[in-house]
Write a protein that holds these residues in place. Sequence first.
Motif, PDB file in Angstrom:
ATOM      1  N   HIS A 190     -20.728  32.762 -33.503  1.00 26.58           N
ATOM      2  CA  HIS A 190     -20.870  31.888 -34.658  1.00 26.58           C
ATOM      3  C   HIS A 190     -19.602  31.968 -35.504  1.00 26.58           C
ATOM      4  O   HIS A 190     -18.952  30.955 -35.750  1.00 26.58           O
ATOM      5  CB  HIS A 190     -22.094  32.261 -35.488  1.00 26.58           C
ATOM      6  CG  HIS A 190     -22.457  31.229 -36.508  1.00 26.58           C
ATOM      7  ND1 HIS A 190     -21.923  31.234 -37.783  1.00 26.58           N
ATOM      8  CD2 HIS A 190     -23.275  30.150 -36.455  1.00 26.58           C
ATOM      9  CE1 HIS A 190     -22.405  30.203 -38.461  1.00 26.58           C
ATOM     10  NE2 HIS A 190     -23.228  29.529 -37.685  1.00 26.58           N
ATOM     11  N   HIS A 247      -9.303  22.546 -41.194  1.00 26.76           N
ATOM     12  CA  HIS A 247     -10.630  21.965 -41.423  1.00 26.76           C
ATOM     13  C   HIS A 247     -11.512  22.915 -42.234  1.00 26.76           C
ATOM     14  O   HIS A 247     -11.737  24.057 -41.837  1.00 26.76           O
ATOM     15  CB  HIS A 247     -11.306  21.649 -40.091  1.00 26.76           C
ATOM     16  CG  HIS A 247     -12.724  21.178 -40.241  1.00 26.76           C
ATOM     17  ND1 HIS A 247     -13.053  19.978 -40.849  1.00 26.76           N
ATOM     18  CD2 HIS A 247     -13.909  21.746 -39.887  1.00 26.76           C
ATOM     19  CE1 HIS A 247     -14.362  19.830 -40.853  1.00 26.76           C
ATOM     20  NE2 HIS A 247     -14.905  20.889 -40.269  1.00 26.76           N
ATOM     21  N   GLU A 260     -15.173  23.602 -43.266  1.00 29.83           N
ATOM     22  CA  GLU A 260     -16.515  23.205 -42.849  1.00 29.83           C
ATOM     23  C   GLU A 260     -17.475  23.153 -44.031  1.00 29.83           C
ATOM     24  O   GLU A 260     -18.204  22.184 -44.218  1.00 29.83           O
ATOM     25  CB  GLU A 260     -17.042  24.179 -41.790  1.00 29.83           C
ATOM     26  CG  GLU A 260     -18.427  23.801 -41.284  1.00 29.83           C
ATOM     27  CD  GLU A 260     -19.000  24.817 -40.323  1.00 29.83           C
ATOM     28  OE1 GLU A 260     -19.704  24.409 -39.377  1.00 29.83           O
ATOM     29  OE2 GLU A 260     -18.746  26.035 -40.506  1.00 29.83           O
ATOM     30  N   THR A 261     -17.458  24.208 -44.856  1.00 23.99           N
ATOM     31  CA  THR A 261     -18.351  24.250 -46.013  1.00 23.99           C
ATOM     32  C   THR A 261     -17.875  25.320 -46.990  1.00 23.99           C
ATOM     33  O   THR A 261     -17.225  26.288 -46.611  1.00 23.99           O
ATOM     34  CB  THR A 261     -19.808  24.518 -45.589  1.00 23.99           C
ATOM     35  OG1 THR A 261     -20.666  24.418 -46.729  1.00 23.99           O
ATOM     36  CG2 THR A 261     -19.978  25.877 -44.941  1.00 23.99           C
ATOM     37  N   TYR A 268     -12.238  26.223 -39.609  1.00 22.47           N
ATOM     38  CA  TYR A 268     -12.056  26.266 -38.156  1.00 22.47           C
ATOM     39  C   TYR A 268     -10.587  26.575 -37.882  1.00 22.47           C
ATOM     40  O   TYR A 268      -9.699  25.862 -38.383  1.00 22.47           O
ATOM     41  CB  TYR A 268     -12.401  24.934 -37.502  1.00 22.47           C
ATOM     42  CG  TYR A 268     -13.865  24.547 -37.502  1.00 22.47           C
ATOM     43  CD1 TYR A 268     -14.855  25.430 -37.953  1.00 22.47           C
ATOM     44  CD2 TYR A 268     -14.260  23.294 -37.042  1.00 22.47           C
ATOM     45  CE1 TYR A 268     -16.189  25.074 -37.960  1.00 22.47           C
ATOM     46  CE2 TYR A 268     -15.600  22.933 -37.031  1.00 22.47           C
ATOM     47  CZ  TYR A 268     -16.568  23.816 -37.504  1.00 22.47           C
ATOM     48  OH  TYR A 268     -17.888  23.453 -37.499  1.00 22.47           O
ATOM     49  N   ARG A 297     -14.899  29.389 -35.578  1.00 19.01           N
ATOM     50  CA  ARG A 297     -15.218  29.374 -37.001  1.00 19.01           C
ATOM     51  C   ARG A 297     -14.776  30.701 -37.632  1.00 19.01           C
ATOM     52  O   ARG A 297     -15.072  31.783 -37.103  1.00 19.01           O
ATOM     53  CB  ARG A 297     -16.720  29.171 -37.205  1.00 19.01           C
ATOM     54  CG  ARG A 297     -17.155  29.161 -38.663  1.00 19.01           C
ATOM     55  CD  ARG A 297     -18.660  29.142 -38.803  1.00 19.01           C
ATOM     56  NE  ARG A 297     -19.248  27.828 -38.529  1.00 19.01           N
ATOM     57  CZ  ARG A 297     -19.967  27.531 -37.444  1.00 19.01           C
ATOM     58  NH1 ARG A 297     -20.185  28.464 -36.521  1.00 19.01           N
ATOM     59  NH2 ARG A 297     -20.485  26.326 -37.286  1.00 19.01           N
ATOM     60  N   GLU A 352     -25.015  20.650 -41.358  1.00 20.13           N
ATOM     61  CA  GLU A 352     -25.626  20.592 -40.033  1.00 20.13           C
ATOM     62  C   GLU A 352     -24.812  21.333 -38.975  1.00 20.13           C
ATOM     63  O   GLU A 352     -25.351  22.004 -38.107  1.00 20.13           O
ATOM     64  CB  GLU A 352     -25.813  19.133 -39.615  1.00 20.13           C
ATOM     65  CG  GLU A 352     -26.492  18.946 -38.255  1.00 20.13           C
ATOM     66  CD  GLU A 352     -27.930  19.461 -38.222  1.00 20.13           C
ATOM     67  OE1 GLU A 352     -28.425  19.748 -37.109  1.00 20.13           O
ATOM     68  OE2 GLU A 352     -28.553  19.570 -39.294  1.00 20.13           O
ATOM     69  N   SER A 353     -23.483  21.226 -39.058  1.00 21.88           N
ATOM     70  CA  SER A 353     -22.639  21.875 -38.050  1.00 21.88           C
ATOM     71  C   SER A 353     -22.780  23.390 -38.063  1.00 21.88           C
ATOM     72  O   SER A 353     -22.458  24.061 -37.070  1.00 21.88           O
ATOM     73  CB  SER A 353     -21.169  21.491 -38.262  1.00 21.88           C
ATOM     74  OG  SER A 353     -20.725  21.918 -39.540  1.00 21.88           O
ATOM     75  N   THR A 402     -25.105  23.963 -35.372  1.00 20.71           N
ATOM     76  CA  THR A 402     -24.824  23.419 -34.049  1.00 20.71           C
ATOM     77  C   THR A 402     -23.481  23.871 -33.461  1.00 20.71           C
ATOM     78  O   THR A 402     -23.318  23.874 -32.237  1.00 20.71           O
ATOM     79  CB  THR A 402     -24.828  21.885 -34.087  1.00 20.71           C
ATOM     80  OG1 THR A 402     -23.852  21.426 -35.033  1.00 20.71           O
ATOM     81  CG2 THR A 402     -26.200  21.366 -34.511  1.00 20.71           C
ATOM     82  N   HIS A 403     -22.507  24.230 -34.305  1.00 19.11           N
ATOM     83  CA  HIS A 403     -21.190  24.589 -33.795  1.00 19.11           C
ATOM     84  C   HIS A 403     -21.119  26.077 -33.472  1.00 19.11           C
ATOM     85  O   HIS A 403     -21.409  26.934 -34.298  1.00 19.11           O
ATOM     86  CB  HIS A 403     -20.105  24.264 -34.819  1.00 19.11           C
ATOM     87  CG  HIS A 403     -18.715  24.585 -34.344  1.00 19.11           C
ATOM     88  ND1 HIS A 403     -17.996  23.761 -33.510  1.00 19.11           N
ATOM     89  CD2 HIS A 403     -17.928  25.663 -34.583  1.00 19.11           C
ATOM     90  CE1 HIS A 403     -16.818  24.302 -33.272  1.00 19.11           C
ATOM     91  NE2 HIS A 403     -16.743  25.470 -33.908  1.00 19.11           N
ATOM     92  N   PRO A 443     -17.725  26.123 -26.709  1.00 12.76           N
ATOM     93  CA  PRO A 443     -18.620  24.964 -26.832  1.00 12.76           C
ATOM     94  C   PRO A 443     -19.464  24.784 -25.577  1.00 12.76           C
ATOM     95  O   PRO A 443     -19.045  25.157 -24.481  1.00 12.76           O
ATOM     96  CB  PRO A 443     -17.646  23.795 -27.029  1.00 12.76           C
ATOM     97  CG  PRO A 443     -16.356  24.267 -26.431  1.00 12.76           C
ATOM     98  CD  PRO A 443     -16.314  25.742 -26.669  1.00 12.76           C
TER      99      PRO A 443
END
Length: 318
Positions: A219, A244, A246-247, A263, A269, A307-308, A311-312, A316
């Motif tokens: 994760h 990037h 993410e949050t 990321y 992550r 949401e990612s 899911t991320h 992958p």
Amino acid sequence: MSQPSPRHEIAHLGHVELLTPEPEKSLDFFVRVLGLTENGTDGDSVYLRTWDDYEHHSLKLTAAKTSGVGRTAVRASSEEALKRRVVALEERGLGVGWVDGDTGIGPTYLFRDPDGHELEVYWETERYRPPEHLRPALKNQAQAYPGRGVGVRRLDHVNYLAREAEVNGRFICDALGGRVTEQIRLDSGVISGQWTHFAQKSYDIVYTNDWTKSNGRLHHIAFATDTREDILRAADIALDNDVHIETGPHKHAIQQTFFLYLYEPGGNRIELCNPTGRLIFAPDWEPVTWTEAERAKGQAWGLKTIESFHTHGTPPVE
């Protein structure tokens, strides 16, 4: 004669190996953006360290075909503790065997958790001796503050994705002497996440359920900053470097950690966190359990989980 308790036989998280299909870009991210220092190479791997971790390296960055996590290393609290943990791992059928340790690390025992993540445990270690240009004025500091990028202070924790978080959390407790500090229980009764620790820091190894039902994925890995304001500044640094976000920045309800998720160029992550104000001293700590309804409220100040975040993961999967 009763067996000694495994509590405190693991001292701390040592270092993590991160796999990247973009080795040059990932290296630039960790050195220039996060502020880590290079400390040698080994084949396709580069050793990197934060400015206040006392060992040879905090991160081993390895070029690979895909992203993900390699081996995670934990340090035993003594030679005798190492031997006892090896016996416990072999009794559970999850030991792989003794291997040559990375640069700066002595005899190392390789094993796997129930989900298949590779970990290793060691005792002997090389304390970092900085070159003259990195020598700190304060002798109780491992290295001079780099004054570069975010300037993360230490490796903080690793969060694995797993088919069953509870099974793996129990393994960390039973085989390595960890302890669950907080967890999430769904309405179905399933434990979907567990935070475990080895000493006073509130968490070192985390497991959360992988929605893909895959095994052995990551994760995130997390680096601690010196202050909360460093994380606010890190968000601007990320913007300036086209990283990037993410949050975040925001505050977790679980563990009350102030956070920012990025990321890195290889797709992994990375969390920047400031959890240093919360330590656990109680020898009889009872796990804090969060319900599904409580988690649905979002983070501490109401930010809904993106949401990612569910899911991320890396590597992958389709």
